[in-house]
Design an enzyme around this catalytic site. Structure first.
Site, PDB file in Angstrom:
ATOM      1  N   ASP A 167      45.973 -14.263  -0.768  1.00 31.39           N
ATOM      2  CA  ASP A 167      46.459 -13.562   0.421  1.00 31.39           C
ATOM      3  C   ASP A 167      47.995 -13.611   0.521  1.00 31.39           C
ATOM      4  O   ASP A 167      48.612 -14.624   0.206  1.00 31.39           O
ATOM      5  CB  ASP A 167      45.819 -14.235   1.654  1.00 31.39           C
ATOM      6  CG  ASP A 167      46.050 -13.448   2.925  1.00 31.39           C
ATOM      7  OD1 ASP A 167      46.394 -12.264   2.831  1.00 31.39           O
ATOM      8  OD2 ASP A 167      45.872 -14.024   4.017  1.00 31.39           O
ATOM      9  N   HIS A 168      48.549 -12.530   0.978  1.00 31.72           N
ATOM     10  CA  HIS A 168      50.001 -12.427   1.184  1.00 31.72           C
ATOM     11  C   HIS A 168      50.781 -12.955  -0.010  1.00 31.72           C
ATOM     12  O   HIS A 168      51.626 -13.850   0.129  1.00 31.72           O
ATOM     13  CB  HIS A 168      50.419 -13.169   2.464  1.00 31.72           C
ATOM     14  CG  HIS A 168      50.167 -12.327   3.676  1.00 31.72           C
ATOM     15  ND1 HIS A 168      50.968 -11.284   4.035  1.00 31.72           N
ATOM     16  CD2 HIS A 168      49.170 -12.351   4.573  1.00 31.72           C
ATOM     17  CE1 HIS A 168      50.480 -10.707   5.111  1.00 31.72           C
ATOM     18  NE2 HIS A 168      49.380 -11.331   5.451  1.00 31.72           N
ATOM     19  N   GLU A 276      44.558  -4.984  -2.032  1.00 31.68           N
ATOM     20  CA  GLU A 276      45.005  -4.648  -0.669  1.00 31.68           C
ATOM     21  C   GLU A 276      46.534  -4.609  -0.612  1.00 31.68           C
ATOM     22  O   GLU A 276      47.217  -5.457  -1.179  1.00 31.68           O
ATOM     23  CB  GLU A 276      44.483  -5.689   0.341  1.00 31.68           C
ATOM     24  CG  GLU A 276      45.127  -5.536   1.708  1.00 31.68           C
ATOM     25  CD  GLU A 276      44.350  -6.193   2.845  1.00 31.68           C
ATOM     26  OE1 GLU A 276      43.116  -6.078   2.867  1.00 31.68           O
ATOM     27  OE2 GLU A 276      44.989  -6.809   3.710  1.00 31.68           O
ATOM     28  N   LYS A 318      49.352 -14.794  16.181  1.00 30.22           N
ATOM     29  CA  LYS A 318      48.308 -15.674  15.658  1.00 30.22           C
ATOM     30  C   LYS A 318      47.488 -16.354  16.760  1.00 30.22           C
ATOM     31  O   LYS A 318      48.043 -16.886  17.718  1.00 30.22           O
ATOM     32  CB  LYS A 318      48.936 -16.766  14.791  1.00 30.22           C
ATOM     33  CG  LYS A 318      49.739 -16.223  13.607  1.00 30.22           C
ATOM     34  CD  LYS A 318      48.845 -15.638  12.562  1.00 30.22           C
ATOM     35  CE  LYS A 318      49.620 -15.152  11.358  1.00 30.22           C
ATOM     36  NZ  LYS A 318      48.817 -14.335  10.458  1.00 30.22           N
ATOM     37  N   HIS A 350      45.182  -7.500  10.006  1.00 29.86           N
ATOM     38  CA  HIS A 350      45.656  -8.879   9.793  1.00 29.86           C
ATOM     39  C   HIS A 350      45.843  -9.595  11.126  1.00 29.86           C
ATOM     40  O   HIS A 350      45.964  -8.954  12.155  1.00 29.86           O
ATOM     41  CB  HIS A 350      46.989  -8.859   9.040  1.00 29.86           C
ATOM     42  CG  HIS A 350      46.825  -8.569   7.584  1.00 29.86           C
ATOM     43  ND1 HIS A 350      47.729  -8.964   6.638  1.00 29.86           N
ATOM     44  CD2 HIS A 350      45.839  -7.937   6.906  1.00 29.86           C
ATOM     45  CE1 HIS A 350      47.314  -8.579   5.450  1.00 29.86           C
ATOM     46  NE2 HIS A 350      46.176  -7.943   5.581  1.00 29.86           N
TER      47      HIS A 350
HETATM   48  O1  LIG Z   1      48.688 -17.911   8.071  1.00 35.34           O
HETATM   49  C1  LIG Z   1      48.711 -17.199   7.072  1.00 35.34           C
HETATM   50  O2  LIG Z   1      49.626 -17.182   6.251  1.00 35.34           O
HETATM   51  C2  LIG Z   1      47.526 -16.254   6.828  1.00 35.34           C
HETATM   52  O3  LIG Z   1      46.346 -16.867   7.264  1.00 35.34           O
HETATM   53  C3  LIG Z   1      47.599 -14.979   7.604  1.00 35.34           C
HETATM   54  O4  LIG Z   1      48.809 -14.384   7.642  1.00 35.34           O
HETATM   55  C4  LIG Z   1      46.468 -14.053   7.155  1.00 35.34           C
HETATM   56  O5  LIG Z   1      46.855 -13.062   6.288  1.00 35.34           O
HETATM   57  C5  LIG Z   1      45.884 -13.494   8.357  1.00 35.34           C
HETATM   58  O6  LIG Z   1      46.244 -12.452   8.803  1.00 35.34           O
HETATM   59  C6  LIG Z   1      44.854 -14.324   9.000  1.00 35.34           C
HETATM   60  O7  LIG Z   1      44.548 -13.890  10.280  1.00 35.34           O
END
Ligand SMILES: O=C(O)[C@@H](O)[C@@H](O)[C@H](O)C(=O)CO
EC number: 5.1.2.7
Length: 496
Positions: A167-168, A276, A318, A350
């Site tokens: 991810d990311h 993605e 978040k 996200h």
């Molecule tokens: O905290 C993070 O770096 C990741 O969990 C998030 O940015 C993730 O991509 C997300 O959107 C989880 O809700």
């Protein structure tokens, strides 16, 4: 290893009674493969796979000989063995025909609850999902994430398929590493290539920047977009000079990087893969028109994406609900959804944790074809269990998180109203879990996870981590229940 001998004996005889109170037997994990039998157990807080019988699977699993079998630790090597013999333990791609949910697990303990929460639903779980930021902040590796998910799948006997999302990811070296380790999904974070502040510039200013581009690039964009109207599933999209130039300035570099990564890495894979694109972690809001522009460019360059994450209007902070104008969100989301449908990929949401105000809107417009990422909320459910079962630990975490918030804000954008957090000494042990219902406290604890989990005392020993894990191990059923309830609410509200 206490008590394992009798369970191994039972496994050998093929009748697990699980009457041994010193050993917890995960009955759903029981598997037979040729002449070997396996089951996962836990004793003294440590999990093992017990194996009896003979054959290559028995030989390949490494562990300590006990009676007629072996007790094999949940090591990386043993995870690879499981992957070779049991396909369902290998992460897989899901494509664009079914909804998926990112269920990030910062502790490596949440997947059993997640599996229970999504079983029988119209959504597939991406159980392994950690960003480079999360791995760095928790001192974990991509393999730790993959191992934890595969063992959870084995423990629960869950054969419905799951994904693993790098991810990311921003850097090519990380892309390479994650692909080699077997992820089934990659979220390419292009935010470093998207400049901010372009929207506020005047036509003259952006025009003079655009004129610095090579003539053929200017002609390319002008010819493709000016003086035309695109019909996107009933939505008419047309660009005037200023809008077009601004999108070029915002996304041209990012587009080059997306195309490069796709051609260099993704298109060369010999397995199905969920690619993605994320353009969400930037201040630049992705209007539906900008979304169309990016998607249209990707398509014309042959880049096949499975999902794309725009930066929506309002704020997706978040661990708390949506902040912003819900009507505007619905208007724009409906267009984003049509654009995604038109180009044939899933819209990706996200920071999807806890966005209950807008989940019904997302459900209505994406019609069950969507990817929703959650992560921090799963950690917060773990904190909730700590607050309920180990108040002394919770109090120390809470104080530490507030003291170290400044550091965490380097990595996350949140705007908690700290005054709304009740002073710790005014809250009784019985009510500590209520902090998890207060937005500001949620956000503070959400972003300080890395600092909490890596904190050391004066002797260099973990300040909280061991006790945190030990408590969750003791209350593993409570953690599962919490996740089933909370993620279940997400899935219900999303109509999946
Ligand atoms: O905290 C993070 O770096 C990741 O969990 C998030 O940015 C993730 O991509 C997300 O959107 C989880 O809700």
């Amino acid at each position: 290893m206490e008590g394992l001998l009798s369970v191994i004996e039972e496994l050998y005889q093929g009748k697990i009674t699980a009457s041994n109170t010193r050993v917890k037997v995960y009955k759903k994990s029981f598997k037979e493969h040729e002449q070997a039998r396996l089951i996962m157990v836990k004793t003294n807080g440590i999990r093992y796979i017990l194996v009896v019988g003979k054959g290559s699977l028995f030989d390949d699993l490494q562990g300590e000989n006990i009676g007629k079998g072996k007790a094999c630790p949940l090591s990386h090597e043993n995870r690879l063995v499981l992957n070779r013999y049991f396909d369902y333990t290998v992460p897989r791609a899901f494509g664009t025909k079914i909804a998926t949910m990112g269920l990030g697990d910062r502790l490596g303990l949440a997947s059993p609850g997640h599996i229970e929460a999504i079983k029988g639903r119209l959504v597939k779980p991406i159980l392994a999902q950690q960003s480079i930021r999360e791995l760095t902040l928790t001192n974990r590796t991509m393999n730790d994430m993959l191992d934890a998910a595969a063992f959870a799948v084995f423990q629960e006997g869950y054969e419905g398929g799951y994904g693993a999302d790098g991810d990311h990811i921003k850097q090519e070296s990380d892309i390479q590493m994650a692909l080699e380790l077997g992820i089934s999904m990659l979220t390419l974070d292009c935010s470093d290539y998207i400049p901010t502040g372009i929207g506020a510039k005047s036509l003259e200013e952006v025009r003079s920047e655009f004129e610095k581009y090579p003539k053929d690039v200017q002609d390319y964009y002008n010819e493709r977009y000016l003086h035309q109207t695109f019909d996107v599933n009933g939505v008419a999209i047309s660009f005037d000079e200023e809008t077009l130039i601004k999108y070029v300035l915002e996304y041209d570099e990012a587009l080059k990087y997306m195309v490069h990564v796709y051609n260099e890495y993704i298109s060369k894979l010999d397995r199905d893969f969920d690619f993605e694109i994320s353009i969400d972690e930037t201040e630049t809001i992705t209007s539906p028109m900008a979304h169309f522009f990016v998607a249209n460019e990707l398509t014309s360059k042959g880049v096949k994406v499975i999902s794309l994450a725009p930066r929506f209007c309002g704020e997706f902070q978040k661990g708390i609900d949506y902040i912003g104008d819900v009507e505007q969100f619905e208007r724009e989301l409906s267009e984003h959804a049509l654009i995604a449908e038109y180009f044939g990929y899933k819209l990706s949401i996200h920071s999807g944790s806890d966005k209950f105000r807008v989940f019904p809107i997302i459900a209505k417009h994406t019609k069950g074809i969507v990817h929703v990422k959650t992560a921090g909320t799963n950690w917060l459910e773990a904190v909730r269990v700590i607050a309920k079962t180990n108040p002394y630990l919770y109090r120390r975490l809470h104080t530490f998180a507030l003291r170290n918030l400044e550091e965490a804000l380097k990595y996350y954008h949140i705007t908690p109203d700290l005054d709304s957090i009740a002073p710790l000494d005014s809250v009784t042990d019985e009510n500590l879990a209520d902090y998890m219902n207060n937005d500001a406290a949620r956000q503070v604890l959400h972003v300080t996870y890395g600092i909490i989990l890596t904190a050391k005392d004066d002797n260099g020993e973990p300040l909280f981590k061991e006790e945190f894990y030990k408590t969750l191990d003791e209350y593993e059923d409570e953690y599962i229940e919490s996740l089933v309830h909370h993620i279940g609410n997400h899935v219900d509200t999303l109509g999946l």
